[in-house]
Enzyme design. Structure first.
Site, PDB file in Angstrom:
ATOM      1  N   ASN A 108       0.743  -8.286  -9.779  1.00  0.00           N
ATOM      2  CA  ASN A 108       0.550  -7.246 -10.782  1.00  0.00           C
ATOM      3  C   ASN A 108       1.159  -7.718 -12.092  1.00  0.00           C
ATOM      4  OD1 ASN A 108      -0.341  -4.876  -8.937  1.00  0.00           O
ATOM      5  ND2 ASN A 108       1.471  -5.713  -7.948  1.00  0.00           N
TER       6      ASN A 108
ATOM      7  N   ARG B 287       7.856  -1.555   0.332  1.00  0.00           N
ATOM      8  CA  ARG B 287       7.130  -0.288   0.512  1.00  0.00           C
ATOM      9  C   ARG B 287       6.553  -0.269   1.913  1.00  0.00           C
ATOM     10  NH1 ARG B 287       2.871  -0.710  -4.105  1.00  0.00           N
ATOM     11  NH2 ARG B 287       3.082  -2.846  -3.397  1.00  0.00           N
TER      12      ARG B 287
ATOM     13  N   SER C 294       5.286  -1.115 -10.985  1.00  0.00           N
ATOM     14  CA  SER C 294       6.254  -0.018 -10.979  1.00  0.00           C
ATOM     15  C   SER C 294       7.293  -0.146  -9.854  1.00  0.00           C
ATOM     16  CB  SER C 294       5.530   1.318 -10.896  1.00  0.00           C
ATOM     17  OG  SER C 294       4.685   1.323  -9.789  1.00  0.00           O
TER      18      SER C 294
ATOM     19  N   GLU D 258      -1.463  -9.429  -3.837  1.00  0.00           N
ATOM     20  CA  GLU D 258      -1.936  -9.546  -5.221  1.00  0.00           C
ATOM     21  C   GLU D 258      -0.727  -9.746  -6.124  1.00  0.00           C
ATOM     22  OE1 GLU D 258      -3.212  -6.102  -7.346  1.00  0.00           O
ATOM     23  OE2 GLU D 258      -1.709  -4.801  -6.451  1.00  0.00           O
TER      24      GLU D 258
ATOM     25  N   ARG E 149       4.969  -8.302 -10.760  1.00  0.00           N
ATOM     26  CA  ARG E 149       5.422  -8.101  -9.379  1.00  0.00           C
ATOM     27  C   ARG E 149       4.390  -8.710  -8.448  1.00  0.00           C
ATOM     28  NH1 ARG E 149       5.113  -2.457  -7.861  1.00  0.00           N
ATOM     29  NH2 ARG E 149       3.374  -3.187  -6.628  1.00  0.00           N
TER      30      ARG E 149
ATOM     31  N   LYS F 250     -12.691  -6.306  -2.106  1.00  0.00           N
ATOM     32  CA  LYS F 250     -11.945  -5.759  -3.252  1.00  0.00           C
ATOM     33  C   LYS F 250     -12.743  -5.793  -4.551  1.00  0.00           C
ATOM     34  CE  LYS F 250      -7.312  -6.977  -1.649  1.00  0.00           C
ATOM     35  NZ  LYS F 250      -5.976  -7.406  -2.112  1.00  0.00           N
TER      36      LYS F 250
ATOM     37  N   GLU G 111      -7.242  -1.529  -9.971  1.00  0.00           N
ATOM     38  CA  GLU G 111      -5.818  -1.486  -9.666  1.00  0.00           C
ATOM     39  C   GLU G 111      -5.419  -0.057  -9.367  1.00  0.00           C
ATOM     40  OE1 GLU G 111      -3.898  -4.216  -9.707  1.00  0.00           O
ATOM     41  OE2 GLU G 111      -5.522  -5.499 -10.391  1.00  0.00           O
ATOM     42  N   GLY G 112      -4.280   0.097  -8.723  1.00  0.00           N
ATOM     43  CA  GLY G 112      -3.727   1.441  -8.577  1.00  0.00           C
ATOM     44  C   GLY G 112      -3.889   2.042  -7.194  1.00  0.00           C
TER      45      GLY G 112
ATOM     46  N   LYS H 262      -8.163  -9.599  -9.776  1.00  0.00           N
ATOM     47  CA  LYS H 262      -8.367 -10.105  -8.414  1.00  0.00           C
ATOM     48  C   LYS H 262      -9.326 -11.293  -8.415  1.00  0.00           C
ATOM     49  CE  LYS H 262      -6.711  -5.940  -6.264  1.00  0.00           C
ATOM     50  NZ  LYS H 262      -6.147  -5.187  -7.417  1.00  0.00           N
TER      51      LYS H 262
HETATM   52  P1  ADP Z   1      -4.177  -2.419  -5.877  1.00  0.00           P
HETATM   53  O1  ADP Z   1      -4.371  -3.153  -7.143  1.00  0.00           O
HETATM   54  O2  ADP Z   1      -5.011  -1.205  -5.761  1.00  0.00           O
HETATM   55  O3  ADP Z   1      -2.732  -2.190  -5.584  1.00  0.00           O
HETATM   56  P2  ADP Z   1      -4.099  -4.287  -3.663  1.00  0.00           P
HETATM   57  O4  ADP Z   1      -4.789  -5.577  -3.609  1.00  0.00           O
HETATM   58  O5  ADP Z   1      -2.625  -4.342  -3.832  1.00  0.00           O
HETATM   59  O6  ADP Z   1      -4.782  -3.391  -4.790  1.00  0.00           O
HETATM   60  O7  ADP Z   1      -4.433  -3.462  -2.353  1.00  0.00           O
HETATM   61  C1  ADP Z   1      -3.967  -2.148  -2.135  1.00  0.00           C
HETATM   62  C2  ADP Z   1      -3.388  -2.013  -0.742  1.00  0.00           C
HETATM   63  O8  ADP Z   1      -4.356  -2.389   0.239  1.00  0.00           O
HETATM   64  C3  ADP Z   1      -2.199  -2.922  -0.492  1.00  0.00           C
HETATM   65  O9  ADP Z   1      -1.018  -2.305  -0.929  1.00  0.00           O
HETATM   66  C4  ADP Z   1      -2.265  -3.118   1.006  1.00  0.00           C
HETATM   67  O10 ADP Z   1      -1.687  -2.008   1.672  1.00  0.00           O
HETATM   68  C5  ADP Z   1      -3.755  -3.110   1.298  1.00  0.00           C
HETATM   69  N1  ADP Z   1      -4.298  -4.490   1.301  1.00  0.00           N
HETATM   70  C6  ADP Z   1      -4.774  -5.167   0.226  1.00  0.00           C
HETATM   71  N2  ADP Z   1      -5.162  -6.416   0.563  1.00  0.00           N
HETATM   72  C7  ADP Z   1      -4.928  -6.532   1.883  1.00  0.00           C
HETATM   73  C8  ADP Z   1      -5.135  -7.590   2.821  1.00  0.00           C
HETATM   74  N3  ADP Z   1      -5.661  -8.748   2.460  1.00  0.00           N
HETATM   75  N4  ADP Z   1      -4.779  -7.350   4.116  1.00  0.00           N
HETATM   76  C9  ADP Z   1      -4.254  -6.158   4.493  1.00  0.00           C
HETATM   77  N5  ADP Z   1      -4.053  -5.129   3.654  1.00  0.00           N
HETATM   78  C10 ADP Z   1      -4.386  -5.303   2.359  1.00  0.00           C
HETATM   79 MG    MG Z   2      -1.292  -3.464  -5.030  1.00  0.00          MG
END
Ligand code: ADP
Ligand code: MG
Length: 476
Positions: free
Chosen positions: A147, A452, A152, A145, A126, A366, A370-371, A307
């Protein structure tokens, strides 16, 4: 259009209350469910999965762009997973300081040394995006990102369109309700799992869902199990502990758990360090990786979803190496990249540190986790970077431009939460599946979407973390 509909009803408290009650019942009718916090191991008493009262407007062009690039992302993830030199180089700095990634990488190396025992590859991905607001008022699709592990909500999001259609009709907006798109990732994900199972070629062998000890989001997984049973494909839910205690390989490296042959291992657990509570858990992961079962994902595809790999892909010339004769594919993928910056030791990483310290509000820091809930924002970026900037520890992180979507007002419906209007930000996910056998890509499809939405007060966190809720795009 959608905004217009919402404006009329948004402030009418009595109507909102009525619609919210209708909406919650509609979610229960559709089976958009979750187990409750008090009894995460039992389905005796359940509640609706949190969702928005109204669908959220999404520009059609951007939505179609996200669907169109998905099969290229599938191809890219698959190519990365098949390129040990690239993975080694991309992850070298990370594994020097991040124990979890290093441990995964060691499994990957051991499998390479022993030789892969299965040529069938199953990918269920995803890719997540936010719509960055441009100065001219338009928005551009930027990937958050991808996944490759346990992506899910393909199950529940297959049932949410009818909830929003129903609410809109009750609110007197029949015409708008007809613009809610159909969506069925559960069927698409199951189609790919079924293909891998068929290619494995043993009717009695099961699809093993490798799941957590307790799982509030079980219904999301049940939808996919149910799609497989419809095809007469047997599925079983097992835990790392079951594999530790009863798992074994025969001479041909066929995997047996509790006496049953496993054709496909579908990991819905195992992406966080805390999922590996003991050495036995790591041994169980290794056993599955070495086996002839089709792994979703296999260890190298797991690593392709880190990442750090995402950041390396954004470097000039890297995509070109994967698609040497397809400049238009490179262009299509790169258009979705936000700014991504290395924190490796050296002048380039030093520049990243200086840039982040000068304007922390513009970035997200970051780690390789994950999660949800792991990223670092705002002034905390400065605190963390001040601590790690002089040491190799900083290589555990990457820095990313912060995406700024336009906030939209909505009501977030969640058990026991007050009914109040919120400023919301949305994240669009696109599901992609592929199955490869040796050199033949036998399936590569985009199979649906997920929207979401969360209150803009929260910078991080998904649905499982209790922050985001399920939504539907309303194309405008
Ligand atoms: P995870 O693997 O924990 O899901 P993500 O990279 O998807 O990590 O980041 C988690 C959440 O943080 C995302 O769902 C989003 O709401 C926020 N986020 C992540 N990267 C960004 C970004 N570059 N700009 C704004 N919000 C972000
Ligand atoms: Mg995410």
């Amino acid at each position: 259009m959608a905004q217009g509909v919402q404006d009329e009803v948004m402030m009418n408290t009595a109507l909102i209350k009525e619609l919210a009650d209708v909406a919650k019942d509609a979610a229960l009718l559709q089976g958009v469910l979750m187990r409750i916090q008090e009894t995460p191991n039992s389905s005796e008493v359940v509640t609706y999965a949190p969702f928005t009262l109204f669908p959220t407007p999404v520009p059609k062009a951007v939505f179609l762009q996200a669907l169109a690039v998905q099969t290229h992302y599938n191809t890219l993830v698959d190519m990365i997973s098949q390129d040990p030199d690239f993975l080694q180089e991309a992850l070298a700095s990370t594994i020097a300081v991040d124990d979890f990634t290093a441990r995964l990488f060691r499994i990957h190396q051991q499998i390479l040394k022993e030789g892969r025992s299965q040529s069938i590859v199953l990918g269920l991905n995803r890719s997540d995006y936010m719509l960055d607001q441009r100065d001219d008022g338009s928005s551009s699709l930027k990937q958050i990102e991808i996944n490759t592990f346990a992506a899910s909500f393909g199950g529940l999001s297959s049932r949410t369109p009818d909830i929003h259609r129903h609410i809109l009709k009750v609110a007197g907006h029949l015409e708008v309700s007809q613009h809610i798109l159909d969506n069925n990732p559960a069927a698409g994900l199951a189609r790919a799992v079924a293909k891998a199972w068929e290619l494995y070629g043993s009717e009695k062998a099961i699809v093993m869902f490798l799941v957590e000890e307790s799982q509030r989001n079980i219904f999301d997984q049940r939808y996919i199990e149910s799609e497989l049973w419809k095809r007469n494909i047997p599925t079983k839910r097992k835990r790392f502990d079951d594999v530790s205690k009863t798992g074994s390989l025969d001479q041909d490296k066929r995997l047996f758990v509790d006496g049953q042959e496993v054709a496909v291992v579908y990991f819905r657990n195992g992406y966080m360090p805390q999922n590996y509570s003991s050495e036995q858990t790591w041994d169980a992961r290794l056993l599955m990786e070495r086996s002839m079962a089709v792994k979703c994902p296999d260890i190298s595809t797991h690593l392709a979803g880190t990442k750090k790999v995402q950041q390396v892909l954004a470097r000039p010339g890297v995509l070109e190496k994967f698609f040497p004769d397809q400049p238009q594919v490179v262009e299509q993928i790169r258009a979705t990249f936000a700014g991504l910056y290395t924190l490796d030791m050296g002048p380039e990483g030093d520049k990243t540190v200086a840039m982040a310290l000068a304007a922390p509000e513009g970035f997200v820091l970051k780690p390789q986790r994950e999660g949800g809930g792991n990223n670092i924002y705002g002034s905390e970026i400065c605190q963390v970077l001040q601590e790690v900037k002089g040491s190799a520890e900083r290589m555990a992180y990457i820095l990313m431009d912060k995406i700024r979507p336009v906030p939209v007002q909505n009501y977030l419906l969640r058990r026991d939460a007050p009914l109040q209007i919120s400023n919301c930000l949305s994240e669009l996910g696109v599901f992609g599946v592929y199955v490869r056998q040796g050199k033949d890509m036998v399936m590569n499809d985009c199979v649906g979407h997920l929207l979401r939405t969360k209150s803009s007060e929260h910078s991080d966190g998904g649905v499982a973390a209790g922050v985001a809720v399920l939504d539907n795009p309303l194309l405008v």
